[in-house]
Design a protein around this motif. Structure first.
Motif, PDB file in Angstrom:
ATOM      1  N   ALA A  25       0.809  -1.222   0.000  1.00  0.00           N
ATOM      2  CA  ALA A  25       0.000   0.000   0.000  1.00  0.00           C
ATOM      3  C   ALA A  25       0.844   1.275   0.000  1.00  0.00           C
ATOM      4  O   ALA A  25       0.449   2.274  -0.573  1.00  0.00           O
ATOM      5  CB  ALA A  25      -0.941   0.004   1.203  1.00  0.00           C
ATOM      6  N   ARG A  28      -3.867   4.965   4.455  1.00  0.00           N
ATOM      7  CA  ARG A  28      -5.271   5.308   4.234  1.00  0.00           C
ATOM      8  C   ARG A  28      -6.027   4.081   3.741  1.00  0.00           C
ATOM      9  O   ARG A  28      -5.446   3.180   3.158  1.00  0.00           O
ATOM     10  CB  ARG A  28      -5.391   6.419   3.187  1.00  0.00           C
ATOM     11  CG  ARG A  28      -4.704   7.724   3.567  1.00  0.00           C
ATOM     12  CD  ARG A  28      -4.775   8.733   2.436  1.00  0.00           C
ATOM     13  NE  ARG A  28      -4.393   8.091   1.187  1.00  0.00           N
ATOM     14  CZ  ARG A  28      -4.803   8.491  -0.009  1.00  0.00           C
ATOM     15  NH1 ARG A  28      -5.592   9.517  -0.135  1.00  0.00           N
ATOM     16  NH2 ARG A  28      -4.410   7.867  -1.110  1.00  0.00           N
ATOM     17  N   ASN A  29      -7.322   4.064   3.977  1.00  0.00           N
ATOM     18  CA  ASN A  29      -8.147   2.951   3.512  1.00  0.00           C
ATOM     19  C   ASN A  29      -8.037   2.779   2.003  1.00  0.00           C
ATOM     20  O   ASN A  29      -7.985   1.653   1.498  1.00  0.00           O
ATOM     21  CB  ASN A  29      -9.612   3.157   3.904  1.00  0.00           C
ATOM     22  CG  ASN A  29      -9.867   2.841   5.362  1.00  0.00           C
ATOM     23  OD1 ASN A  29      -9.084   2.146   5.994  1.00  0.00           O
ATOM     24  ND2 ASN A  29     -10.955   3.370   5.890  1.00  0.00           N
ATOM     25  N   MET A  30      -8.008   3.888   1.264  1.00  0.00           N
ATOM     26  CA  MET A  30      -7.930   3.803  -0.195  1.00  0.00           C
ATOM     27  C   MET A  30      -6.609   3.158  -0.618  1.00  0.00           C
ATOM     28  O   MET A  30      -6.579   2.384  -1.578  1.00  0.00           O
ATOM     29  CB  MET A  30      -8.078   5.192  -0.821  1.00  0.00           C
ATOM     30  CG  MET A  30      -8.175   5.145  -2.333  1.00  0.00           C
ATOM     31  SD  MET A  30      -9.522   4.081  -2.959  1.00  0.00           S
ATOM     32  CE  MET A  30     -10.939   4.996  -2.457  1.00  0.00           C
ATOM     33  N   ASP A  31      -5.515   3.451   0.074  1.00  0.00           N
ATOM     34  CA  ASP A  31      -4.229   2.821  -0.239  1.00  0.00           C
ATOM     35  C   ASP A  31      -4.325   1.309  -0.082  1.00  0.00           C
ATOM     36  O   ASP A  31      -3.799   0.557  -0.899  1.00  0.00           O
ATOM     37  CB  ASP A  31      -3.108   3.358   0.670  1.00  0.00           C
ATOM     38  CG  ASP A  31      -2.842   4.841   0.471  1.00  0.00           C
ATOM     39  OD1 ASP A  31      -2.996   5.331  -0.661  1.00  0.00           O
ATOM     40  OD2 ASP A  31      -2.477   5.501   1.464  1.00  0.00           O
ATOM     41  N   ILE A  72      -7.080  -0.552  -0.244  1.00  0.00           N
ATOM     42  CA  ILE A  72      -7.979  -1.091  -1.271  1.00  0.00           C
ATOM     43  C   ILE A  72      -7.235  -1.240  -2.594  1.00  0.00           C
ATOM     44  O   ILE A  72      -7.342  -2.266  -3.276  1.00  0.00           O
ATOM     45  CB  ILE A  72      -9.229  -0.206  -1.429  1.00  0.00           C
ATOM     46  CG1 ILE A  72     -10.095  -0.310  -0.172  1.00  0.00           C
ATOM     47  CG2 ILE A  72     -10.031  -0.581  -2.679  1.00  0.00           C
ATOM     48  CD1 ILE A  72     -11.191   0.731  -0.092  1.00  0.00           C
ATOM     49  N   ILE A  73      -6.466  -0.235  -2.950  1.00  0.00           N
ATOM     50  CA  ILE A  73      -5.686  -0.300  -4.192  1.00  0.00           C
ATOM     51  C   ILE A  73      -4.633  -1.400  -4.105  1.00  0.00           C
ATOM     52  O   ILE A  73      -4.429  -2.152  -5.066  1.00  0.00           O
ATOM     53  CB  ILE A  73      -5.061   1.076  -4.510  1.00  0.00           C
ATOM     54  CG1 ILE A  73      -6.175   2.063  -4.869  1.00  0.00           C
ATOM     55  CG2 ILE A  73      -4.038   0.967  -5.636  1.00  0.00           C
ATOM     56  CD1 ILE A  73      -5.729   3.509  -4.940  1.00  0.00           C
ATOM     57  N   GLN A 102      -4.820  -4.131  -2.339  1.00  0.00           N
ATOM     58  CA  GLN A 102      -5.524  -5.405  -2.450  1.00  0.00           C
ATOM     59  C   GLN A 102      -5.826  -5.721  -3.911  1.00  0.00           C
ATOM     60  O   GLN A 102      -5.612  -6.855  -4.368  1.00  0.00           O
ATOM     61  CB  GLN A 102      -6.815  -5.365  -1.640  1.00  0.00           C
ATOM     62  CG  GLN A 102      -7.580  -6.657  -1.670  1.00  0.00           C
ATOM     63  CD  GLN A 102      -8.840  -6.594  -0.830  1.00  0.00           C
ATOM     64  OE1 GLN A 102      -9.298  -5.523  -0.433  1.00  0.00           O
ATOM     65  NE2 GLN A 102      -9.410  -7.735  -0.560  1.00  0.00           N
TER      66      GLN A 102
END
Length: 119
Positions: free
Chosen positions: A39, A43-46, A48-49, A51
């Motif tokens: 990641a 951050r949550n977005m990091d 998710i990306i 994953q």
């Protein structure tokens, strides 16, 4: 009369379906350390990306054409990190090992993705 594929070939085909996300009963897990390392942020977005990138790398993985294994383990590089993936076989209740991994009706596959150093 139709001939059945050898168990090793059948297991390899089922494992490929699992890796590709086509097995509705399979479980796919990635270790927190693996996702956090890829990641490069918290951050949550990091996450998710990360994953999505890890799953894509596992799905794009190609075994050697002459390999006769069950295709239940692989090693790949992503962002300079060595990542392992492993498929294990459990019964439908996920309490014990599967009696017959070649039989999809009684087997739940678990694909675990991790950093090599976590293995």
């Amino acid at each position: 009369m139709a001939t059945l594929a050898p168990p090793n070939t059948r297991i390899a085909d089922l494992n490929d379906r699992c890796r590709m996300g086509l097995d509705r009963t399979a479980r796919i897990v990635a270790t927190r350390d693996c996702l956090a390392t890829i990641a490069k942020g918290d951050r949550n977005m990091d996450m998710i990306i990360a994953q999505a990138r890890v799953l894509k790398a596992v799905r794009d993985y190609r075994f050697a054409p002459d390999e006769r294994s069950e295709r239940d383990f692989g090693s790949l590089e992503l962002d300079g990190e060595t990542i392992f993936f492993k498929i294990d076989y459990y019964d439908a209740a996920m309490e014990f090992g599967s009696e017959d991994p070649a039989d999809a009706s009684i087997t739940t596959r678990v694909l675990t993705i991790m950093l090599a150093r976590d293995y």
